[in-house]
Design an enzyme around this catalytic site. Structure first.
Site, PDB file in Angstrom:
ATOM      1  N   GLU A  76      31.877  32.797  49.257  1.00 37.81           N
ATOM      2  CA  GLU A  76      31.637  33.675  48.105  1.00 37.81           C
ATOM      3  C   GLU A  76      32.149  32.942  46.872  1.00 37.81           C
ATOM      4  O   GLU A  76      33.293  33.044  46.492  1.00 37.81           O
ATOM      5  CB  GLU A  76      32.348  35.013  48.288  1.00 37.81           C
ATOM      6  CG  GLU A  76      31.975  36.024  47.210  1.00 37.81           C
ATOM      7  CD  GLU A  76      32.775  37.309  47.297  1.00 37.81           C
ATOM      8  OE1 GLU A  76      32.630  38.139  46.381  1.00 37.81           O
ATOM      9  OE2 GLU A  76      33.550  37.491  48.256  1.00 37.81           O
ATOM     10  N   HIS A 135      28.313  38.161  41.726  1.00 38.70           N
ATOM     11  CA  HIS A 135      29.199  37.707  40.650  1.00 38.70           C
ATOM     12  C   HIS A 135      28.367  36.993  39.582  1.00 38.70           C
ATOM     13  O   HIS A 135      28.605  35.842  39.242  1.00 38.70           O
ATOM     14  CB  HIS A 135      30.307  36.809  41.205  1.00 38.70           C
ATOM     15  CG  HIS A 135      31.344  37.561  41.968  1.00 38.70           C
ATOM     16  ND1 HIS A 135      32.389  38.217  41.348  1.00 38.70           N
ATOM     17  CD2 HIS A 135      31.475  37.792  43.300  1.00 38.70           C
ATOM     18  CE1 HIS A 135      33.138  38.808  42.284  1.00 38.70           C
ATOM     19  NE2 HIS A 135      32.598  38.571  43.469  1.00 38.70           N
ATOM     20  N   GLY A 167      34.741  54.489  48.252  1.00 40.54           N
ATOM     21  CA  GLY A 167      35.128  55.490  47.268  1.00 40.54           C
ATOM     22  C   GLY A 167      35.708  54.904  45.998  1.00 40.54           C
ATOM     23  O   GLY A 167      36.015  55.654  45.065  1.00 40.54           O
ATOM     24  N   ASP A 226      34.199  43.775  52.472  1.00 35.70           N
ATOM     25  CA  ASP A 226      34.918  42.929  51.507  1.00 35.70           C
ATOM     26  C   ASP A 226      36.414  43.022  51.788  1.00 35.70           C
ATOM     27  O   ASP A 226      37.247  43.080  50.883  1.00 35.70           O
ATOM     28  CB  ASP A 226      34.595  43.356  50.075  1.00 35.70           C
ATOM     29  CG  ASP A 226      34.975  42.306  49.033  1.00 35.70           C
ATOM     30  OD1 ASP A 226      35.218  41.137  49.413  1.00 35.70           O
ATOM     31  OD2 ASP A 226      35.036  42.643  47.830  1.00 35.70           O
ATOM     32  N   LEU A 273      39.875  45.252  40.756  1.00 40.59           N
ATOM     33  CA  LEU A 273      39.753  45.509  42.183  1.00 40.59           C
ATOM     34  C   LEU A 273      39.737  44.170  42.896  1.00 40.59           C
ATOM     35  O   LEU A 273      39.081  43.222  42.446  1.00 40.59           O
ATOM     36  CB  LEU A 273      38.455  46.265  42.496  1.00 40.59           C
ATOM     37  CG  LEU A 273      38.445  47.783  42.295  1.00 40.59           C
ATOM     38  CD1 LEU A 273      37.029  48.318  42.456  1.00 40.59           C
ATOM     39  CD2 LEU A 273      39.381  48.472  43.276  1.00 40.59           C
TER      40      LEU A 273
END
Length: 370
Positions: A121, A185, A239, A264, A298
């Site tokens: 990633e 991204h 959530g 993730d 996050l």
């Protein structure tokens, strides 16, 4: 050979009751009733497949590039029903990428259960949409990275990139190397994203997160992802990453079978750890079931696939059958794992036993209990 009796079984297509099946050399087959069968109480369903797993069980791929690290990550997620994972290395130095490739090759050669390949990633990402990735390692693609991506001993290879920073020709070259190219991204516009799809990209990494938004005059990456019928989208249903109504809209809009659940996941999955060391002297802090970098973003999740299924059923109003397919069949189809994602004769005996609340009671890979 072992014969099992499932009181309830989901094949990937339909729910059945009172099913007997054998596992022989890791292969699933339906059989006649057998008084000596091993009883499985609960719902037997195809094992979950997660294409984006950064860590688990306290192990972090970016911190330790060894087969033992991959084994710990796979075991941590196995207790939550994942029978196949794509260990994911986020943006890092090329030397770390090479070590990760070596570890992956060794793990596959040694048959570490559940490890299907490697997902890089980054590092060819967009600075405006870098999220928590380390800016110092974001860079254009070079022959050093291509040498890693071209390796043939890594199992399934996946690369998340920003198409505004990687040319369509280089995307096509990656595809020729056997790489699954996923768009993520990225701050690309609709046209650039579609050019990447035309060049062979066929995935979108964590839909909605760290990508240009859908607007009236510019559909952006989100618009391209939802419009295209031939690509798959990963969706983090924890959530925190995606509003439930946005997730519902995506599921309603996207071609059926093309949205798959991903975690993730980061090292705290399967542990009580409240923080871990990250890049640039940062830490990632756990607050309940949310992870944030000390710089605020996050930073992955503490989500597991069983919880993702449960959340999809309970918060997105998706049927249990479709939620299970989003966790097993659809990622299997994305990765080209033609013998996984269903429990049919001749398929891999990768399965999970769930209670009525989708909690995992047992997980089996190739018919062997974890």
């Amino acid at each position: 050979m072992t014969i099992y009796h499932a009181s309830s079984l989901f094949t990937g297509d339909e729910f059945l009751s009172d099913v007997y099946f054998s596992v022989d050399n890791g292969v699933f087959n339906r059989v006649e009733a057998d008084a000596n069968a091993v009883a499985l109480t609960g719902l037997v369903a195809p094992g979950f497949i997660d294409v984006q797993v950064n860590g688990g069980g306290g192990a972090f791929f970016n911190a330790e590039q060894t087969p033992d690290c991959l084994d710990r990550i796979a075991k941590a997620h196995g207790q939550f029903g994942s029978t196949a994972i794509m260990p994911t290395l986020i943006t890092d130095q090329v030397e770390v990428m090479a070590k990760a490739a070596d570890a992956t090759a060794q793990a596959i050669a040694e048959g570490v259960p559940g490890v299907m390949g490697v997902h890089f990633e980054g590092p060819h990402l967009s600075l405006p949409k870098k999220g928590t990735h380390s800016e110092q390692f974001i860079r254009p693609i070079t022959e050093q990275e291509f040498a890693i991506y071209a390796r043939q001993d890594l199992g399934i290879k996946m690369v998340t990139l920003a198409p505004e920073n990687v040319s369509a020709d280089d995307i096509a070259r990656l595809v020729e190397c056997g790489v699954k190219v996923s768009i993520g991204h990225t701050n690309a516009d609709f046209a650039t994203t579609n050019a990447a799809l035309a060049a062979g990209a066929d995935g979108f990494t964590h839909l909605f997160n760290a990508m240009s938004a859908f607007t009236s005059r510019e559909p952006g990456v989100v618009g391209a992802a939802l419009w295209d019928d031939n690509s798959w989208c990963g969706l983090i249903v924890d959530g925190h990453h995606v509003h439930p109504s946005s997730a519902k809209l995506a599921i309603r809009s996207k071609q059926r079978g093309k949205i798959m659940l991903v975690t993730d996941a980061m090292p705290p999955v399967g542990t009580d750890d409240m923080e871990f060391d990250f890049f640039d002297g940062r830490k990632v802090i756990r607050t309940g079931d949310r992870l944030n970098s000390t710089t605020g973003e996050l930073a992955g999740s503490v989500l597991d696939m069983a919880s993702a299924v449960r959340n999809t059923v309970n918060t997105l109003d998706v049927s249990l059958a479709e939620s299970l397919r989003m966790a097993s069949l659809y990622p299997a189809q994305y990765l080209g794992l033609h013998k996984k994602g269903r429990l049919l004769n001749g398929f891999d005996a990768d399965f999970v036993v769930l209670d009525a609340q989708q909690n995992v009671q047992a997980t089996f890979i190739a018919g062997k209990a974890l």
